[in-house]
Design an enzyme around this catalytic site. Structure first.
Site, PDB file in Angstrom:
ATOM      1  CG  ASN A 139     -10.866  19.597 -17.892  1.00 18.14           C
ATOM      2  OD1 ASN A 139      -9.875  19.598 -18.623  1.00 18.14           O
ATOM      3  ND2 ASN A 139     -11.386  18.477 -17.424  1.00 18.14           N
TER       4      ASN A 139
ATOM      5  NE  ARG B 282      -7.887  16.772 -15.801  1.00 21.05           N
ATOM      6  CZ  ARG B 282      -8.049  15.959 -16.826  1.00 21.05           C
ATOM      7  NH1 ARG B 282      -8.589  16.396 -17.942  1.00 21.05           N
ATOM      8  NH2 ARG B 282      -7.667  14.709 -16.753  1.00 21.05           N
TER       9      ARG B 282
ATOM     10  CG  HIS C  17      -8.658   9.450 -12.571  1.00 20.70           C
ATOM     11  ND1 HIS C  17      -8.677   8.118 -12.948  1.00 20.70           N
ATOM     12  CD2 HIS C  17      -9.116  10.140 -13.646  1.00 20.70           C
ATOM     13  CE1 HIS C  17      -9.109   8.014 -14.189  1.00 20.70           C
ATOM     14  NE2 HIS C  17      -9.394   9.226 -14.638  1.00 20.70           N
TER      15      HIS C  17
ATOM     16  NE  ARG D 122      -6.790   5.894 -21.517  1.00 20.93           N
ATOM     17  CZ  ARG D 122      -7.191   6.841 -20.677  1.00 20.93           C
ATOM     18  NH1 ARG D 122      -7.446   6.537 -19.408  1.00 20.93           N
ATOM     19  NH2 ARG D 122      -7.342   8.084 -21.082  1.00 20.93           N
TER      20      ARG D 122
ATOM     21  CD  GLU E 164     -11.989  14.837 -11.695  1.00 16.87           C
ATOM     22  OE1 GLU E 164     -10.844  14.452 -11.972  1.00 16.87           O
ATOM     23  OE2 GLU E 164     -12.968  14.657 -12.445  1.00 16.87           O
TER      24      GLU E 164
END
Length: 394
Positions: free
Chosen positions: A8, A89, A178, A239, A381
């Protein structure tokens, strides 16, 4: 046995896990921080040990060379050629990628054409790919996209009610994020319930500093809370989540901020941090919930939005069998899970408070009588990236 690296890559960081496949054993994992910045940090964990080095790391090529040399130096691998695949990723695949793919010149060319869909993330992700191509030229690379799982959404959920040209010419639509996590949760929900994934209606709640909820019907994403960007949907650490776009010109008029500045505020100064005025970390806000009304209000807004999405997705799928909580908050904040589930008890579920007193372990947290089952399932992940890489390179 095959060794696969899951990567990642960010603009100034590189996370990694080395897997033994198909056994899915993690041999080593770590993080390279402050790439291109003074006082870089390289951390690696293996065999219960943790080694941390501080050194200047000028670029991603250097970071990867350091990683590979450390793997051989510590005899985690005998030689770098033992690594048979590298999985990466990538945040955004647009409408071009609905599954993981082997890296080719054509794939990279396609990604270059959609960089403006994820200008902060995709260039950094691809930087890592090109660095590995340079350092390990004979090893295949695989891309796993955050958006790919959501390419099964129907137009009724991914289309925005804007002039059609905006979609057809510029790709303005819901993409979600996601997806790799939600795909893993869909598979695990099938495993823990013992039911065929095709027969399950699952609501996956990936709740961390960034957060999204996904409606999964028969193993396929049919809707998700994040939209064109990761800004929409749930209230997050910094956010806004869903907000009326007409607030943007109004805020500009009142404050003098331009569009770029407002988008920055919506991404980095809003959410829990903005409403509470305390912190983007839910733990900090919850600590003063009983004494600070701003903290109490922020948590009410935060939890309410989660309940709204669970309720709407149950309606969308005409029912739900399983609700799963995952990621940092979902896996660890027992009180969030309890408050959310008590707020949707009409679906036919009841929280088992004793079972719910768990962190980061696969656990059913509803009573045996509950029609709808709720679980805590830690996401993985990196494992999904490794699985896809192994399948595409073996």
């Amino acid at each position: 046995m095959t060794k696969i690296l899951a990567i990642n890559s960010g603009s100034s960081s590189l996370k990694f896990q080395l897997f033994e496949m198909p056994e899915e054993t993690v041999i080593a994992k770590g993080l390279v921080e402050r790439i291109g910045i003074d006082n870089g940090i390289f951390t690696i964990e293996f065999n219960g040990e943790k080694i941390k080095d501080e050194l200047d790391i000028p670029n991603h090529n250097f970071a990867i060379e350091r990683l590979l040399s450390k793997l051989t130096e510590l005899k985690i691998v005998e030689k770098v050629e033992d690594i048979e695949g590298v999985g990466h990723r990538v945040v955004h695949g647009g409408e071009f990628f609905d599954k993981s793919v082997l890296v080719t010149d054509e794939v990279l060319k396609t990604l270059d054409g959609i960089q403006d869909l994820a200008p902060l993330h995709n260039p950094a992700n691809i930087m890592g790919v090109k660095a590995f191509q340079k350092v390990l030229p004979g090893v295949p690379n695989v891309l796993t996209f955050d958006t790919a799982f959501h390419q099964t959404m129907p137009k009724s959920t991914y289309m925005y009610a804007v002039p059609r040209d905006y979609y057809e010419k510029y790709g303005v639509r819901k993409y979600g994020a996601h997806g790799t996590s939600h795909r893993y949760i869909a598979q695990m929900a099938s495993e823990v319930t013992g039911k065929d994934i095709k027969d399950l209606k699952t609501i996956s709640c990936h709740i961390g500093n960034g957060a999204s909820i996904c409606a999964i019907d028969g193993g396929k994403s049919v809707d998700t809370s994040m939209g064109f960007t990761p800004l929409s949907g749930l209230v997050m650490g910094t956010r806004t989540g869903d907000i009326d776009p007409a607030t943007i010109p109004y805020i500009s008029l009142k404050t003098g901020l331009d569009l770029k500045e407002i988008v920055h505020v919506f991404n980095h100064e809003s959410g829990l941090k903005g409403v509470s005025g305390i912190s983007s970390d839910l733990r900090d806000v919850e600590d003063v919930r009983d004494t600070d009304p701003r903290a109490a209000e922020a948590i009410d807004v935060y939890v309410t939005r989660i309940k709204e999405y669970i309720g709407s997705y149950a309606a969308l799928m005409n029912g739900v069998d399983v609700i799963v909580f995952t990621a940092g908050v979902g896996e660890n904040a027992t009180w969030v899970r309890e408050e959310v589930l008590e707020g949707v008890s009409f679906l036919g579920l009841e929280v088992d408070k004793e079972k719910n007193n768990v962190r980061g372990k696969i656990t059913e947290i509803t009573t045996p009588e509950s029609k709808v089952k709720a679980f805590v399932i830690p996401t993985n992940e990196e494992l999904m990236i490794s699985r896809d890489t192994y399948e595409l390179t073996k």
